[in-house]
Design a protein around this motif. Structure first.
Motif, PDB file in Angstrom:
ATOM      1  N   ARG A   1       7.080   6.010   6.777  1.00  8.35           N
ATOM      2  CA  ARG A   1       6.309   7.247   6.888  1.00  8.35           C
ATOM      3  C   ARG A   1       7.276   8.407   7.091  1.00  8.35           C
TER       4      ARG A   1
ATOM      5  N   LEU B   1       6.921  -0.514   7.357  1.00  8.79           N
ATOM      6  CA  LEU B   1       6.142   0.722   7.331  1.00  8.79           C
ATOM      7  C   LEU B   1       7.100   1.893   7.184  1.00  8.79           C
TER       8      LEU B   1
ATOM      9  N   ARG C   1       0.870  -1.182   0.000  1.00  9.84           N
ATOM     10  CA  ARG C   1       0.000   0.000   0.000  1.00  9.84           C
ATOM     11  C   ARG C   1       0.900   1.223   0.000  1.00  9.84           C
ATOM     12  N   TRP C   2       0.906   1.951  -1.116  1.00  5.61           N
ATOM     13  CA  TRP C   2       1.776   3.115  -1.214  1.00  5.61           C
ATOM     14  C   TRP C   2       1.215   4.262  -0.392  1.00  5.61           C
ATOM     15  N   GLY C   3       2.094   4.970   0.297  1.00  6.94           N
ATOM     16  CA  GLY C   3       1.690   6.105   1.102  1.00  6.94           C
ATOM     17  C   GLY C   3       1.709   7.398   0.306  1.00  6.94           C
TER      18      GLY C   3
ATOM     19  N   ARG D   1       3.383  -5.900   3.606  1.00  4.59           N
ATOM     20  CA  ARG D   1       3.304  -7.170   4.328  1.00  4.59           C
ATOM     21  C   ARG D   1       3.719  -8.247   3.339  1.00  4.59           C
TER      22      ARG D   1
ATOM     23  N   GLU E   1       3.433   0.792   3.064  1.00  4.93           N
ATOM     24  CA  GLU E   1       3.276  -0.287   4.041  1.00  4.93           C
ATOM     25  C   GLU E   1       3.295  -1.592   3.261  1.00  4.93           C
TER      26      GLU E   1
ATOM     27  N   TRP F   1       7.141  -7.198   8.081  1.00  6.88           N
ATOM     28  CA  TRP F   1       6.227  -6.049   7.964  1.00  6.88           C
ATOM     29  C   TRP F   1       7.084  -4.806   7.890  1.00  6.88           C
TER      30      TRP F   1
ATOM     31  N   VAL G   1      -0.030  -7.211  13.712  1.00  8.72           N
ATOM     32  CA  VAL G   1       1.216  -7.492  12.996  1.00  8.72           C
ATOM     33  C   VAL G   1       1.835  -8.785  13.528  1.00  8.72           C
TER      34      VAL G   1
ATOM     35  N   VAL H   1      10.874   4.757   9.910  1.00  7.43           N
ATOM     36  CA  VAL H   1      10.687   3.425   9.350  1.00  7.43           C
ATOM     37  C   VAL H   1      10.598   2.427  10.490  1.00  7.43           C
ATOM     38  N   ARG H   2       9.662   1.505  10.367  1.00  7.74           N
ATOM     39  CA  ARG H   2       9.637   0.373  11.281  1.00  7.74           C
ATOM     40  C   ARG H   2       9.581  -0.905  10.460  1.00  7.74           C
TER      41      ARG H   2
END
Length: 612
Positions: free
Chosen positions: A185, A183, A92-94, A226, A224, A181, A168, A189-190
């Motif tokens: 933003r 993410l 899913r592109w932010g 997965r 994001e 996973w 998650v 980054v996580r």
């Protein structure tokens, strides 16, 4: 032949181009990636790389005349979305990206796998090349003060800096230890892996998200992801020789690890074994070089499985005359002498060296096509045993040797398949009927089921799996073969995909020049073993040969900055390109952006007013 239709040689590394998807009709077919033809055919249509716009119109006209049908171009992917290979399962592109100016820190929890820390350091170096700064890598104890923002956090389920969201956690546990996973933003980054290996694969994806903006601002695309592999085993079969000491580490570091391959089946017959060094050819690899290759692979979460050809394909034993007394047929030394105890004393001594070097969980012992050359049995014929019985006894002897040392056996499956049970490579039928041995084999033997002819499906993968064997589907260089084999493995619930390499023995670095069509299939194998069937082969948004070349040259994930000076061209301008005859001819620049803009790799300041 289509009028004026060029017939280029086999594809070589070049620029990525659009593709034409052409319907096929009865009587017309394309042989993909051979010496004199190009294209990818799936039985209904063919996909051709288009080299340039100047030739495209002529080619399209020729093909339309040939086919009597329209030809449709498949456009390249939209700009601004990075190419991710292999394609993640869920993306899913932010709407916003993370800029790396100033460079953020990379944080890992205390106690995490040391290989993951070193991988994070390599990522930090790569990201630093984009932003022109240095990303510090820090190992922290969980709960040790507030975390800086923005930061890049690399964690696992067992080792995290902060609690991982429950949903998650559930996703990662469901998808297995290679899942992750990610993410990204503006706040940071996580990355959380189900294990250190999963986090390592996530770092490979994170590196593909690096970008340089129009003003050379560095960042990571907001997203994001997965992700998890479709197939548990994603391997590459390689041939070891003295060039492998440098060539195989390059493949591991620049191709296999970035593309998330997790296994190498390394053919090691041509090694200067300490037990009998005199049988080694000039191109033999040294044992310590094999050990180093295995260590580099482990550093990148890749398992090395040694392959020692036994029973058949025993050229490595007979390259010099020292062991000809162990050849079943001395006039054509190919299979070893099954009725001689000295044969097994030799093979088991070599296997002891193999086990000491690699400390493997599996050893592949070949056993393919052993009746294809020479007389078998010949020297052992006086003992009165059938071919199938010698086959069974040989497997039983070597299986017991490995089993007693806690190591599982792998075998090629062709001599265990009857004609009609597979599309090709079913060599166990009459007159030798070696497939009769299959029912008596221990079910913890891994069968490597190789089929290289393109086909919609490979039914023997499912057949052997249903009989209780752990099965690897093995493909070669044909793109359709690779894609369909991965799909057959997934549908059968088999273990995974093994991409084979057959470039001849000795000095295999030359494969870059003579067998590039085989090497570019490594990219396809990585793609379809990770995400089976996606994207469909005709819609692949890149050329695998181009991508392999970029990986090997380290161009794929490298920032392309250009140093230089800005030159004011205004005093030299003498033609207005807005309005007048030029615009009437359709070449006006009214749509060009103004101000400071980067067009391609070049920086321009374009005046805002037409009169300028």
């Amino acid at each position: 032949a289509a009028p004026s239709l060029p017939n280029p040689s086999k594809p070589l590394p070049g620029k990525a181009t659009p593709e034409a998807v052409i319907p096929l009709r009865e009587g017309l077919f394309w042989r993909p990636y051979q010496e004199d033809h190009w294209g990818v055919e799936d039985g209904e249509r063919v996909t051709l790389p288009w080299p340039s716009a100047s030739r495209r119109e002529r080619w399209v006209k020729g093909l339309q005349a040939l086919l009597g049908q329209p030809v449709h171009l498949h456009p390249p992917p939209p700009r601004g979305v990075p190419l991710l290979v292999p394609q993640p399962q869920e993306v899913r592109w932010g709407e916003a990206d993370l800029l790396l100016e100033p460079p953020p820190s990379v944080l890992l929890p205390e106690g995490v796998d040391a290989r993951l820390v070193r991988a994070a350091q390599r990522f930090a170096e790569k990201a630093g090349a984009f932003c022109g700064g240095k990303l510090a890598v820090e190992v922290r104890r969980a709960g040790e003060g507030p975390l800086p923002s923005p930061s890049l956090r690399v964690e696992t389920l067992e080792r995290s800096l902060e609690p991982v969201p429950e949903e998650v956690q559930a996703f990662l546990r469901q998808r297995g230890e290679e899942a992750y996973w990610l993410l990204v933003r503006p706040q940071g980054v996580r990355l959380v892996g189900a294990s250190a290996q999963g986090a390592f694969w996530g770092l490979q994806t994170l590196a593909q998200l690096l970008f340089l903006g129009p003003l050379e601002e560095a960042g990571l695309r907001g997203v994001e992801i997965r992700d998890w592999p479709s197939l548990a085993f994603r391997g590459l079969h390689l041939l070891a020789d003295k060039t492998g000491a440098t060539w195989h580490p390059v493949l591991i570091e620049r191709v296999l690890a970035p593309l998330k391959m997790n296994a190498i089946v390394l053919e090691v017959g041509d090694t200067r074994w300490a037990f009998r060094p005199e049988i080694a050819p000039d191109w033999a690899i040294e044992p310590e070089e094999l050990r180093r290759i295995a260590e580099i692979a482990r550093e990148h979460f890749i398992e090395v499985i040694p392959l020692l050809p036994t029973l058949g394909h025993c050229h490595w034993m007979f390259r010099t005359p020292h062991l000809l007394d162990l050849a079943e047929d001395p006039e054509q030394p190919y299979a070893y002498r099954v009725g001689d105890e000295r044969t097994y004393a030799f093979i088991e001594s070599i296997l002891e060296e193999v086990l000491a070097l690699f400390r493997p969980r599996y050893v592949h012992l070949g056993h393919d096509e052993f009746t294809h050359r020479g007389r078998f049995p010949y020297r052992s014929a006086a003992q009165g045993l059938s071919v199938a019985e010698w086959f069974r006894r040989d497997i039983e002897r070597l299986y017991g040797f490995l089993k007693g040392r806690g190591v599982r056996m792998m075998l090629w499956a062709d001599m265990l398949l009857r004609p009609g049970e597979a599309n090709d490579a079913a060599h166990g039928g009459p007159p030798a009927n070696t497939a009769s041995v299959r029912s008596s084999l221990p079910r913890d033997i891994v069968l490597c089921d190789w089929h290289y002819r393109p086909a919609p499906t490979y039914p023997s993968v499912g057949l052997l799996s249903r009989e209780g064997f752990q099965v690897l589907g093995c493909a070669w260089f044909e793109p359709l073969n690779v894609e369909a084999m991965a799909r057959s493995v997934a549908e059968a619930g088999a273990w995974g995909l093994l991409q084979t390499t057959w470039t001849g023995y000795g000095l295999n670095h030359r494969a870059l020049y003579h067998h590039y069509h085989q090497l570019q299939a490594y990219v396809l194998a990585a793609e379809y073993a990770w995400s089976v069937g996606q994207p469909p082969l005709p819609l692949l948004p890149y050329d695998p040969g181009d991508l392999l070349a970029q990986c090997l040259q380290e161009e794929w994930l490298r920032p392309h900055r250009r140093s230089g000076v800005c030159v004011d061209l205004a005093p030299l301008c003498n033609v207005r390109l807005q309005g007048g005859p030029f615009e009437a001819q359709g070449v006006g620049l009214r749509g060009v952006p103004t101000g400071e803009v980067r067009l391609g790799r070049w920086l321009f300041h374009i005046a805002e007013h037409p009169q300028e």
